[in-house]
Design a protein around this motif. Structure first.
Motif, short mmCIF file in Angstrom:
data_model
loop_
_atom_site.label_atom_id
_atom_site.label_comp_id
_atom_site.label_asym_id
_atom_site.label_seq_id
_atom_site.Cartn_x
_atom_site.Cartn_y
_atom_site.Cartn_z
N GLU A 84 -0.11 -41.34 -2.45
CA GLU A 84 -0.81 -40.11 -2.83
C GLU A 84 -2.16 -40.02 -2.12
N ALA A 85 -2.90 -41.13 -2.12
CA ALA A 85 -4.21 -41.16 -1.45
C ALA A 85 -4.04 -40.93 0.05
N VAL A 86 -2.99 -41.50 0.62
CA VAL A 86 -2.74 -41.34 2.05
C VAL A 86 -2.43 -39.88 2.38
N ARG A 87 -1.60 -39.23 1.53
CA ARG A 87 -1.28 -37.81 1.77
C ARG A 87 -2.56 -36.97 1.75
N LYS A 88 -3.44 -37.28 0.79
CA LYS A 88 -4.72 -36.54 0.69
C LYS A 88 -5.56 -36.74 1.95
N ARG A 89 -5.62 -38.01 2.42
CA ARG A 89 -6.43 -38.31 3.60
C ARG A 89 -5.83 -37.64 4.85
N LEU A 90 -4.50 -37.52 4.87
CA LEU A 90 -3.85 -36.87 6.01
C LEU A 90 -4.20 -35.38 6.05
N VAL A 91 -4.22 -34.74 4.88
CA VAL A 91 -4.59 -33.31 4.81
C VAL A 91 -6.03 -33.14 5.29
N GLU A 92 -6.92 -34.01 4.79
CA GLU A 92 -8.33 -33.94 5.19
C GLU A 92 -8.47 -34.17 6.70
N TYR A 93 -7.70 -35.13 7.22
CA TYR A 93 -7.74 -35.41 8.65
C TYR A 93 -7.33 -34.18 9.46
N ARG A 94 -6.21 -33.57 9.06
CA ARG A 94 -5.72 -32.38 9.78
C ARG A 94 -6.76 -31.27 9.80
N GLU A 95 -7.42 -31.06 8.65
CA GLU A 95 -8.38 -29.96 8.55
C GLU A 95 -9.66 -30.21 9.34
N LYS A 96 -10.20 -31.42 9.22
CA LYS A 96 -11.53 -31.68 9.80
C LYS A 96 -11.50 -32.35 11.17
N THR A 97 -10.63 -33.34 11.31
CA THR A 97 -10.70 -34.17 12.50
C THR A 97 -9.72 -33.78 13.59
N ALA A 98 -8.55 -33.27 13.20
CA ALA A 98 -7.55 -32.91 14.21
C ALA A 98 -8.08 -31.93 15.27
N PRO A 99 -8.99 -30.96 14.93
CA PRO A 99 -9.52 -30.07 15.98
C PRO A 99 -10.20 -30.82 17.12
#
Length: 198
Positions: A145-160
């Motif tokens: 669950e924590a990993v899924r949350k961190r993945l969403v945050e990564y996509r939004e902030k860091t992936a750009p």
């Protein structure tokens, strides 16, 4: 050698950074470590960071950028460094570019480890299972669950950041799902090519 690792949590950046630090005798710089060191050393910027953290707020880009700039000036960074977890956003990447320009330095590579997110979650689930079976202690953030949350945050902030560095012709991608040795060989190849161009 100065490089940035990009990729979501669990992609294997830490593993590859550790191998490179040993091979090239350069430090792996993480923002968390740099912040803690600045606070512990009670530098001017460290005191400002501590005041913000004590107030329960997030440390501003301005403070983080300054801490990174000062850390890069350290003697152990003379041969280079690996940035892990910084820059996290495009504005931080722009600031880093200015910092390096002012110091007459440039990045040798920006390497992104490309991974399958569903496989990443399974990887974490297996790691948790193996840790429990071995009688070890599971980290609080080491759960699907924590990993899924961190993945969403990564996509939004860091992936750009991927698009930013790709648009500058600086981004190299590596299949992070490949065996560790294969990923290491591919990173070595990218760094050899970068060294040949430098």
């Amino acid at each position: 050698m100065r490089l940035i690792f990009l990729g979501p949590p669990g992609a294997g950046k830490g593993t590859q950074a550790k191998l490179l630090t040993e091979k090239h005798a350069i430090p792996q710089l993480s923002t968390g470590d740099m912040l803690r060191a600045a606070v512990a050393a009670e530098t001017e910027i460290g005191k400002r960071a501590k005041a913000v953290m004590d107030a329960g707020q997030l440390v501003s880009d301005e403070i983080v950028n300054e801490i990174v700039s000062q850390r890069i000036d350290s003697a152990d960074c003379a041969r280079g460094f690996i940035l892990d977890g910084y820059p996290r956003t495009v504005p931080q990447a722009v600031a880093l570019g200015k910092i390096l320009d002012e110091k007459g330095l440039r990045l040798n590579a920006v390497i992104e480890l490309i991974v399958d997110e569903a496989a990443l979650v399974r990887r974490i689930e297996n790691r948790v299972k193996e840790t429990i079976e071995a009688g070890g202690k599971v980290r609080s953030d080491d759960n699907p669950e924590a990993v899924r949350k961190r993945l969403v945050e990564y996509r939004e902030k860091t992936a750009p950041l991927s698009d930013y560095y790709a648009s500058r012709g600086e981004l190299k991608t590596v299949d992070g799902m490949a065996p560790v040795e294969t990923v290491t060989r591919e990173i070595d190849r990218i760094l050899s090519e970068a060294a040949a161009v430098a």
